[in-house]
Design a protein around this motif. Structure first.
Motif, PDB file in Angstrom:
ATOM      1  N   GLN A   1       0.917  -1.326   0.118  1.00  0.00           N
ATOM      2  CA  GLN A   1      -0.078  -0.051   0.002  1.00  0.00           C
ATOM      3  C   GLN A   1       0.791   1.331  -0.096  1.00  0.00           C
ATOM      4  OE1 GLN A   1      -2.727  -0.774   3.371  1.00  0.00           O
ATOM      5  NE2 GLN A   1      -3.715  -2.061   2.313  1.00  0.00           N
ATOM      6  N   SER A   2       1.892   1.165   0.758  1.00  0.00           N
ATOM      7  CA  SER A   2       2.772   2.469   0.816  1.00  0.00           C
ATOM      8  C   SER A   2       3.525   2.562  -0.556  1.00  0.00           C
ATOM      9  CB  SER A   2       3.978   2.343   1.976  1.00  0.00           C
ATOM     10  OG  SER A   2       3.022   2.488   3.187  1.00  0.00           O
TER      11      SER A   2
ATOM     12  N   CYS B   1      13.343   7.511   1.455  1.00  0.00           N
ATOM     13  CA  CYS B   1      13.336   7.830   2.765  1.00  0.00           C
ATOM     14  C   CYS B   1      11.975   8.024   3.157  1.00  0.00           C
ATOM     15  CB  CYS B   1      14.256   8.579   3.192  1.00  0.00           C
ATOM     16  SG  CYS B   1      15.270   8.709   4.778  1.00  0.00           S
ATOM     17  N   MET B   2      11.187   8.570   2.755  1.00  0.00           N
ATOM     18  CA  MET B   2       9.783   8.724   3.251  1.00  0.00           C
ATOM     19  C   MET B   2       9.001   7.638   3.156  1.00  0.00           C
ATOM     20  SD  MET B   2       9.021  11.899   4.394  1.00  0.00           S
ATOM     21  CE  MET B   2       9.989  13.022   4.650  1.00  0.00           C
ATOM     22  N   TYR B   3       9.344   6.705   2.132  1.00  0.00           N
ATOM     23  CA  TYR B   3       8.422   5.555   2.021  1.00  0.00           C
ATOM     24  C   TYR B   3       8.908   4.671   3.068  1.00  0.00           C
ATOM     25  CZ  TYR B   3       7.694   0.775   0.623  1.00  0.00           C
ATOM     26  OH  TYR B   3       7.359  -0.558   0.563  1.00  0.00           O
ATOM     27  N   THR B   4      10.247   4.448   3.203  1.00  0.00           N
ATOM     28  CA  THR B   4      10.706   3.454   4.284  1.00  0.00           C
ATOM     29  C   THR B   4      10.118   3.949   5.673  1.00  0.00           C
ATOM     30  OG1 THR B   4      12.925   4.355   4.423  1.00  0.00           O
ATOM     31  CG2 THR B   4      12.622   2.384   3.099  1.00  0.00           C
ATOM     32  N   LEU B   5      10.253   5.228   5.936  1.00  0.00           N
ATOM     33  CA  LEU B   5       9.710   5.640   7.214  1.00  0.00           C
ATOM     34  C   LEU B   5       8.203   5.529   7.677  1.00  0.00           C
ATOM     35  CD1 LEU B   5      10.397   7.185   9.877  1.00  0.00           C
ATOM     36  CD2 LEU B   5      10.208   9.275   8.762  1.00  0.00           C
ATOM     37  N   GLU B   6       7.563   5.625   6.347  1.00  0.00           N
ATOM     38  CA  GLU B   6       6.203   5.389   6.606  1.00  0.00           C
ATOM     39  C   GLU B   6       5.805   3.774   6.963  1.00  0.00           C
ATOM     40  OE1 GLU B   6       3.211   7.043   3.739  1.00  0.00           O
ATOM     41  OE2 GLU B   6       2.642   5.213   3.347  1.00  0.00           O
ATOM     42  N   VAL B   7       6.710   2.994   6.174  1.00  0.00           N
ATOM     43  CA  VAL B   7       6.553   1.617   6.068  1.00  0.00           C
ATOM     44  C   VAL B   7       6.898   1.222   8.019  1.00  0.00           C
ATOM     45  CG1 VAL B   7       7.329  -0.802   5.811  1.00  0.00           C
ATOM     46  CG2 VAL B   7       6.717   0.875   3.967  1.00  0.00           C
TER      47      VAL B   7
ATOM     48  N   ASP C   1      -0.319   9.629   6.649  1.00  0.00           N
ATOM     49  CA  ASP C   1       0.196   9.240   5.528  1.00  0.00           C
ATOM     50  C   ASP C   1       1.475  10.235   5.448  1.00  0.00           C
ATOM     51  OD1 ASP C   1       0.966   9.424   2.830  1.00  0.00           O
ATOM     52  OD2 ASP C   1      -1.180   9.912   2.099  1.00  0.00           O
ATOM     53  N   VAL C   2       2.445   9.626   5.706  1.00  0.00           N
ATOM     54  CA  VAL C   2       3.699  10.236   5.864  1.00  0.00           C
ATOM     55  C   VAL C   2       4.265  10.614   4.290  1.00  0.00           C
ATOM     56  CG1 VAL C   2       6.357   9.918   6.291  1.00  0.00           C
ATOM     57  CG2 VAL C   2       4.656   8.993   7.760  1.00  0.00           C
ATOM     58  N   GLN C   3       4.074   9.828   3.487  1.00  0.00           N
ATOM     59  CA  GLN C   3       4.904  10.255   1.914  1.00  0.00           C
ATOM     60  C   GLN C   3       4.060  11.507   1.399  1.00  0.00           C
ATOM     61  OE1 GLN C   3       6.083   6.805  -0.597  1.00  0.00           O
ATOM     62  NE2 GLN C   3       4.555   5.901   0.546  1.00  0.00           N
ATOM     63  N   THR C   4       2.935  11.700   1.476  1.00  0.00           N
ATOM     64  CA  THR C   4       2.129  12.873   1.025  1.00  0.00           C
ATOM     65  C   THR C   4       2.285  14.037   1.671  1.00  0.00           C
ATOM     66  OG1 THR C   4       0.128  11.773   1.429  1.00  0.00           O
ATOM     67  CG2 THR C   4       0.770  11.912  -0.893  1.00  0.00           C
TER      68      THR C   4
ATOM     69  N   THR D   1      10.980  15.619  13.073  1.00  0.00           N
ATOM     70  CA  THR D   1      11.686  15.433  14.423  1.00  0.00           C
ATOM     71  C   THR D   1      12.650  14.072  14.182  1.00  0.00           C
ATOM     72  OG1 THR D   1       9.939  16.186  15.383  1.00  0.00           O
ATOM     73  CG2 THR D   1      11.773  15.622  16.733  1.00  0.00           C
ATOM     74  N   VAL D   2      12.122  13.060  13.460  1.00  0.00           N
ATOM     75  CA  VAL D   2      12.860  11.982  13.531  1.00  0.00           C
ATOM     76  C   VAL D   2      13.995  12.134  12.377  1.00  0.00           C
ATOM     77  CG1 VAL D   2      13.004   9.518  12.532  1.00  0.00           C
ATOM     78  CG2 VAL D   2      11.320  10.224  14.086  1.00  0.00           C
ATOM     79  N   ASN D   3      13.655  12.830  11.277  1.00  0.00           N
ATOM     80  CA  ASN D   3      14.658  13.001  10.312  1.00  0.00           C
ATOM     81  C   ASN D   3      15.613  14.090  10.880  1.00  0.00           C
ATOM     82  OD1 ASN D   3      13.679  11.534   8.191  1.00  0.00           O
ATOM     83  ND2 ASN D   3      12.209  12.933   7.566  1.00  0.00           N
ATOM     84  N   ARG D   4      15.373  15.227  11.710  1.00  0.00           N
ATOM     85  CA  ARG D   4      16.172  15.827  12.235  1.00  0.00           C
ATOM     86  C   ARG D   4      17.186  15.175  13.175  1.00  0.00           C
ATOM     87  NH1 ARG D   4      12.620  20.050  12.796  1.00  0.00           N
ATOM     88  NH2 ARG D   4      12.179  19.458  15.175  1.00  0.00           N
ATOM     89  N   ILE D   5      16.750  14.222  13.818  1.00  0.00           N
ATOM     90  CA  ILE D   5      17.442  13.521  14.842  1.00  0.00           C
ATOM     91  C   ILE D   5      18.487  12.643  13.981  1.00  0.00           C
ATOM     92  CG2 ILE D   5      17.433  11.353  16.460  1.00  0.00           C
ATOM     93  CD1 ILE D   5      14.837  12.510  17.490  1.00  0.00           C
ATOM     94  N   THR D   6      17.972  11.908  13.156  1.00  0.00           N
ATOM     95  CA  THR D   6      19.042  11.091  12.172  1.00  0.00           C
ATOM     96  C   THR D   6      20.133  11.984  11.642  1.00  0.00           C
ATOM     97  OG1 THR D   6      17.584  11.098  10.552  1.00  0.00           O
ATOM     98  CG2 THR D   6      17.758   9.015  11.928  1.00  0.00           C
TER      99      THR D   6
END
Ligand code: HEM
Length: 511
Positions: free
Chosen positions: A163-164, A189-195, A206-209, A219-224
């Motif tokens: 689905q993602s 990266c947005m795909y794998t984070l959503e999954v 819906d993280v990707q859109t 925030t998660v992206n800023r941390i990494t």
């Protein structure tokens, strides 16, 4: 009666002086001993008394990656390992053969948590989660978490991947119409984070859109990014400097925020589970269900903090790594249209006559050629380039014994590029290395993209399944071509990234 200020000052200075003198002498003695132990061992000759071999390393991360390959092929081919020197004369060994890599990975030596230990930077975020923990704590939690990766739990995630992937395909279909290049890494990266958010705790947004408008995702992206920044800037290894830097302060705030979100999710789910007294509902069993219901031999479950640490660990280990793998594999396929086409033919055959391009669990084992490309892509690009251990016992190298305290780096990137192992064409993408006929000649610890031994990657089947699904969807719908005007430069951090993006053109296929 009372000592004068002068006397107090003199005493303080004497204590500080003795302390510094004591440490300087022990560093010097250790250095002399280590020099003796590694006398005649091969490694780059140039080193600095304070910064060791690092002082002469190329500052550009792409050049550094290539330099390490050159050094290890030059010095490590016969010896099986290469000696580098770290800060203040600390020896750092990089095994360059399967034998010594196996010895390290089969051992239970702890993750490096010293000043230059990469895992220390992750601690404020991941705490004693599986990736960072050592000893008994790790062993107990590994036992408790293993059922989360049983195939019965992984099977329903196929729907999540599919689905993602459909959302990703939709985004790329719009992109294809523009005829403009796009940056692959950030989309993947947005795909794998959503999954991983869906599989970890059934996150429904819906993280990707939503992209930049989702505060948790940002925030998660800023941390990494902050962890990568610290990893690549030795000055930031010092806690005091880090804590006062603007990135360090933001990192602290961001960790607090994601911890609060995770704790709320855990509390809500615990309440819901108590009410239903079952993990089953209309949705699949996610990692959080397993973590909340896991019990050890004494009937003890995980505490809220332990669960939070594991959820955050899955988020970190489960999205950046797969994003790197998928992006670089796609990069190699875009660079080799003949391999891309072979994958597409295989995929078209498997999906022929179906109403959707969803992959089923039973399809996974039939994607023979795509699997060869995935394995070769992970060899060529090493999504996790290196892992380190600080050895606590003397370590027999064959020709000498490395003393305890030495840092040993299982440099997966280098191991994948040893000429003695892979041949002089090791920089070329050749999926046939992993064909049925050739795969038997690959030694056990020669190819370890997911590490190996007791601390191997617990999520490797999850990752391989996700890679197969997304690559199938993408190649079924599109063809990819690299932007010839852009040279991708590598950036080695906890995962293999790029310094300047990875640009491609995408074209809709007529299937
Ligand atoms: C292509 C994707 C992936 C690659 C290349 C990869 C690679 C690795 C490597 C090399 C290690 C060893 C780290 C070390 O010793 O310091 C590791 C450990 C780990 N990985 Fe992965 N990983 C991937 C995907 C995943 C996924 C999807 C998950 C979770 C859903 C995951 C969870 C973990 C955990 C929890 C550990 C620590 C295991 C332990 O120490 O017991 N990984 N991974």
């Amino acid at each position: 009666m009372f000592p004068t200020l002068n006397v107090i000052l003199q005493t303080v200075l004497l204590i500080i002086g003795t302390y510094i003198f004591y440490h300087a002498v022990s560093i010097f003695i250790n250095y002399r001993q280590n020099k003796k132990i590694f006398n005649g061992a091969k490694g780059p000759e140039k080193y600095h008394w304070l910064f060791g071999s690092f002082f002469y390393f190329p500052t550009d991360s792409h050049e550094l990656a290539m330099y390490l390959i050159e050094m290890c092929n030059k010095y490590g081919s016969d010896q099986g390992y290469v000696v580098f020197w770290g800060l203040l004369g600390k020896p750092i060994l990089a095994p360059s053969c399967p034998r010594i890599t196996a010895k390290l990975l089969k051992s239970n030596e702890p993750k490096s948590m010293g000043l230059d230990g990469a895992y220390r930077h992750l601690y404020p975020w991941l705490g004693d989660g599986l990736l960072v923990a050592n000893g008994e704590k790790w062993a107990r939690n590994r036992r408790l978490l293993t059922p989360a990766f049983h195939f019965e739990i992984l099977k329903p995630y196929m729907n999540v991947y599919n689905q993602s992937a459909d959302v990703f395909v939709k985004k790329l279909a719009a992109q294809a119409k523009t005829n403009e290049r796009f940056e692959v890494f950030q989309h993947v990266c947005m795909y794998t984070l959503e999954v991983i958010l869906k599989c970890a705790f059934s996150y429904s947004e819906d993280v990707q859109t939503a992209g930049d408008s989702n505060e948790y995702v940002n925030t998660v992206n800023r941390i990494t990014d902050a962890v990568t920044y610290r990893f690549l800037n030795p000055l930031m290894y010092f806690d005091t400097i880090w804590k006062f830097s603007s990135i360090g302060r933001q990192f602290k705030k961001d960790c607090e925020f994601v911890h609060t979100v995770a704790e709320e999710v855990i509390d809500n789910r615990r309440d819901a589970l108590n009410e239903q007294d079952s993990t089953k509902g209309s949705r699949y069993t996610d990692f959080l269900d397993i973590l909340l219901t896991a019990r050890d031999e004494d009937g003890q479950g995980l505490t809220k903090l332990e669960i939070r640490n594991e959820v955050d660990t899955f988020l970190f280990e489960g999205h950046d790594t797969t994003a790197s793998a998928i992006s670089w594999i796609l990069y190699s396929l875009a660079e080799h249209p003949e391999c891309q086409q072979k994958c597409q033919t295989e995929i078209d055959e498997i999906l022929a006559g179906r109403e959707t391009d969803d992959l089923d669990w039973s399809d996974l084992s039939h994607l023979e050629y795509l699997t060869m490309c995935i394995k070769e892509g992970m060899r060529l690009h090493a999504p996790v380039p290196a892992i380190t251990r600080d050895i606590t016992q003397d370590f027999d190298l064959g020709d000498r014994v490395a003393p305890k305290g030495t840092t040993v780096i299982a440099n997966i990137w280098v191991l994948n590029h040893m000429e003695t192992i892979w041949g002089s064409d090791h920089m070329e993408f050749k999926p046939d290395r992993f064909s049925k006929e050739n795969v038997d000649s690959i030694e056990h610890f020669q190819y370890v993209p997911f590490s190996a031994g007791p601390r191997n990657c617990i999520g490797q089947v999850f990752a391989m399944n996700e890679e197969k699904v997304i690559l199938t969807k993408l190649l079924r719908n599109f063809s990819f071509r690299l932007d010839p005007s852009h040279t991708v430069k590598r950036k080695m951090s906890s995962v293999m990234r790029t310094q300047n993006g990875m640009y491609m053109f995408v074209e809709k296929r007529k299937t």
